[in-house]
Design a protein around this motif. Structure first.
Motif, PDB file in Angstrom:
ATOM      1  N   GLY A 177     -35.562 -27.578 -16.134  1.00  0.00           N
ATOM      2  CA  GLY A 177     -34.990 -26.504 -15.324  1.00  0.00           C
ATOM      3  C   GLY A 177     -33.884 -26.976 -14.382  1.00  0.00           C
ATOM      4  O   GLY A 177     -33.861 -28.126 -13.952  1.00  0.00           O
ATOM      5  N   HIS A 178     -32.947 -26.047 -14.115  1.00  0.00           N
ATOM      6  CA  HIS A 178     -31.864 -26.288 -13.141  1.00  0.00           C
ATOM      7  C   HIS A 178     -30.945 -27.436 -13.570  1.00  0.00           C
ATOM      8  O   HIS A 178     -30.852 -27.738 -14.740  1.00  0.00           O
ATOM      9  CB  HIS A 178     -32.450 -26.490 -11.744  1.00  0.00           C
ATOM     10  N   GLY A 179     -30.259 -28.080 -12.624  1.00  0.00           N
ATOM     11  CA  GLY A 179     -29.336 -29.172 -12.953  1.00  0.00           C
ATOM     12  C   GLY A 179     -27.954 -28.920 -12.380  1.00  0.00           C
ATOM     13  O   GLY A 179     -27.575 -27.774 -12.126  1.00  0.00           O
ATOM     14  N   LYS A 195     -34.836 -33.442  -5.682  1.00  0.00           N
ATOM     15  CA  LYS A 195     -34.919 -31.986  -5.786  1.00  0.00           C
ATOM     16  C   LYS A 195     -35.662 -31.611  -7.074  1.00  0.00           C
ATOM     17  O   LYS A 195     -35.902 -32.459  -7.932  1.00  0.00           O
ATOM     18  CB  LYS A 195     -33.508 -31.387  -5.828  1.00  0.00           C
ATOM     19  N   GLU A 196     -35.947 -30.330  -7.207  1.00  0.00           N
ATOM     20  CA  GLU A 196     -36.639 -29.855  -8.409  1.00  0.00           C
ATOM     21  C   GLU A 196     -35.928 -30.323  -9.680  1.00  0.00           C
ATOM     22  O   GLU A 196     -36.556 -30.748 -10.643  1.00  0.00           O
ATOM     23  CB  GLU A 196     -36.729 -28.315  -8.400  1.00  0.00           C
ATOM     24  N   LYS A 197     -34.573 -30.239  -9.684  1.00  0.00           N
ATOM     25  CA  LYS A 197     -33.811 -30.576 -10.900  1.00  0.00           C
ATOM     26  C   LYS A 197     -34.059 -32.018 -11.354  1.00  0.00           C
ATOM     27  O   LYS A 197     -33.993 -32.311 -12.553  1.00  0.00           O
ATOM     28  CB  LYS A 197     -32.315 -30.346 -10.680  1.00  0.00           C
ATOM     29  N   VAL A 247     -39.240 -26.496 -18.200  1.00  0.00           N
ATOM     30  CA  VAL A 247     -40.045 -27.223 -17.210  1.00  0.00           C
ATOM     31  C   VAL A 247     -39.515 -26.965 -15.802  1.00  0.00           C
ATOM     32  O   VAL A 247     -38.311 -27.127 -15.554  1.00  0.00           O
ATOM     33  CB  VAL A 247     -40.021 -28.739 -17.516  1.00  0.00           C
ATOM     34  N   HIS A 248     -40.398 -26.573 -14.901  1.00  0.00           N
ATOM     35  CA  HIS A 248     -39.995 -26.256 -13.524  1.00  0.00           C
ATOM     36  C   HIS A 248     -40.993 -26.783 -12.513  1.00  0.00           C
ATOM     37  O   HIS A 248     -42.085 -27.206 -12.856  1.00  0.00           O
ATOM     38  CB  HIS A 248     -39.861 -24.734 -13.354  1.00  0.00           C
ATOM     39  N   VAL A 249     -40.554 -26.738 -11.231  1.00  0.00           N
ATOM     40  CA  VAL A 249     -41.433 -27.067 -10.111  1.00  0.00           C
ATOM     41  C   VAL A 249     -41.459 -25.848  -9.197  1.00  0.00           C
ATOM     42  O   VAL A 249     -40.404 -25.305  -8.858  1.00  0.00           O
ATOM     43  CB  VAL A 249     -40.914 -28.302  -9.336  1.00  0.00           C
ATOM     44  N   ASN A 250     -42.643 -25.443  -8.830  1.00  0.00           N
ATOM     45  CA  ASN A 250     -42.815 -24.243  -8.016  1.00  0.00           C
ATOM     46  C   ASN A 250     -42.639 -24.539  -6.530  1.00  0.00           C
ATOM     47  O   ASN A 250     -42.645 -25.701  -6.114  1.00  0.00           O
ATOM     48  CB  ASN A 250     -44.227 -23.681  -8.246  1.00  0.00           C
TER      49      ASN A 250
HETATM   50 ZN   LIG Z   1     -37.255 -23.856 -11.302  1.00  0.00          ZN
END
Ligand SMILES: [Zn+2]
Length: 406
Positions: A177-179, A195-197, A247-250
């Motif tokens: 996810g993201h980037g 970060k989440e990315k 794939v992500h982080v909440n």
């Molecule tokens: Zn996310």
């Protein structure tokens, strides 16, 4: 997986099956255009081949005439009496061990026809080697390897895949996810600058390693810190792709007790979107009432129903995938099991294959954050998700291989 995989019942009788003649799982078709694998289907115990699959690589055409299937090889017609162990070649009636048959619109012919009769008729042109289950153009220079670029409809699993209990080759698209300019959530309990990315990319890359170790092919939507449009991500998973995992982080918004929320959860595309799809199909079908007598209208109606069924099938498969990935992911997670949910994620909305989005934990929870930032935590999650995916693929294989039985 579905439309490109009309494989009939594929048997994996090794040479070990005691005494009985061994039936190859597939036949290699070798021509000047390359080598291709065509699966062998069993019909009433007799090995058979799909004519559409063969005609991709060989000069074969077919048509149905009443009870007869006329299969022309290089323009030479062979007339099969459907469901009867016999064919006509010119005035000659030739007995066969098994008959030609139809599965929905797909015509299957006995392997015996390709293995024995075609080489007899085209003595100069083709030969068949029963030991290697290889049908080849005569005078062909030895080809080193089957072309990877032209994946056949069915491809047996690699040695690694078989070790993991898989029987077919599979490809999975992993979407970290993201980037790039989109960092995802800032990650309250992730280390400074992380970060989440970054976490999604690390877990995605570890997941790739784990899947490849299990013999599954992987395509990444991104393997660097770059931004890909949401609508474009699922497009990485089209022909030859089995499933899509984002794939992500909440993260929780600040409110009382928000740091206590933790755990692993898996999403698939929301019900709302399906209801919308049904509404549109219904609305369009409704308009057909004004087109009575129009053949085009009737076909359109079927197309709508088919699209709707197809969407539901993908959602059903997505739910099964979500369930098994959730069970495995949650089993190694310190933050607990939040279960599976549906939601209208844009990234999943364009998917034409089973697709899920995993929220690997909460960056706003201290324990989850530490787990997600650690290499060991990332690896344990990647291993668990990979195990879940392989369990899903095995169940899927069972359905494809047995469910296609006429
Ligand atoms: Zn996310």
């Amino acid at each position: 997986m579905t439309s490109s995989l009309v494989v009939g019942v594929v048997m994996f009788l090794g040479a070990s099956s005691s005494g009985a003649t061994s039936v190859p799982a597939s036949v290699v078709i070798a021509t000047s255009r390359g080598e291709h694998v065509v699966p062998v289907a069993l019909h009433e115990g007799h090995p058979s081949l799909s004519v559409p699959a063969l005609s991709r690589y060989l000069p074969i055409t077919d048509r149905i005439e009443g009870d007869w299937a006329v299969v022309a090889f290089g323009g030479e017609p062979f007339r099969f009496l459907l469901e009867a162990p016999v064919l006509m070649h010119g005035p000659r009636m030739i007995p066969l061990v098994g008959g030609a048959y139809l599965v929905r619109d797909t015509l299957y012919v006995p392997l015996q026809w390709l293995a024995e009769l075609v080489p007899q008729v085209f003595t100069e042109g083709y030969r068949y080697d029963p030991r290697s289950a290889r049908f080849e153009e005569a005078g062909l220079p030895r080809l080193a390897n089957a072309s990877a670029a032209t994946r056949a409809a069915f491809e047996p699993a690699s040695a690694r895949g078989r070790e993991a209990g898989l029987r077919m080759a599979h490809r999975v698209v992993i979407d970290p996810g993201h980037g790039g300019v989109d960092p995802g959530n800032p990650g309250r309990y992730l280390p400074r600058g992380v970060k989440e990315k970054h976490v999604t990319l690390s877990i995605g890359q570890l997941l790739r390693t784990e899947l490849e170790r299990r013999g599954v092919d992987v395509v990444m939507t991104r393997s660097t810190d770059t931004l890909i449009n949401l609508e474009h991500r699922a497009r990485f998973c089209r022909d030859g792709c089995d499933l899509f995992v984002s794939v992500h982080v909440n993260s929780m918004p600040r409110r009382t007790g928000y740091e206590r929320v933790s755990g692993f959860e898996t999403y698939f595309l929301g019900e709302a979107l399906t209801a919308e799809a049904q509404r549109v199909a219904q609305m369009e079908n409704e308009a057909l009432r004004y087109e009575t007598g129009s053949a085009i209208g009737a076909n359109d109606a079927l197309t709508f129903i088919f699209k709707d069924l197809q969407t539901n099938e993908i959602l059903r498969e997505s739910a099964l995938l979500a369930d098994v990935v959730q069970t495995h992911g949650a089993s190694v997670h310190p933050g607990g099991d939040r279960g599976i949910s549906q939601n209208r994620f844009v990234v999943l909305a364009t998917a034409t294959r089973p697709a899920i989005l995993v929220e690997t934990g909460f960056a706003t929870n201290r324990r989850d954050g530490e787990f997600l930032a650690s290499t060991s935590g990332q690896r344990r999650l990647a291993q668990a998700i990979a195990n879940g995916i392989v369990v899903y693929l095995k169940r899927y294989e069972q359905k494809v291989l047995i469910g296609m039985e006429p």
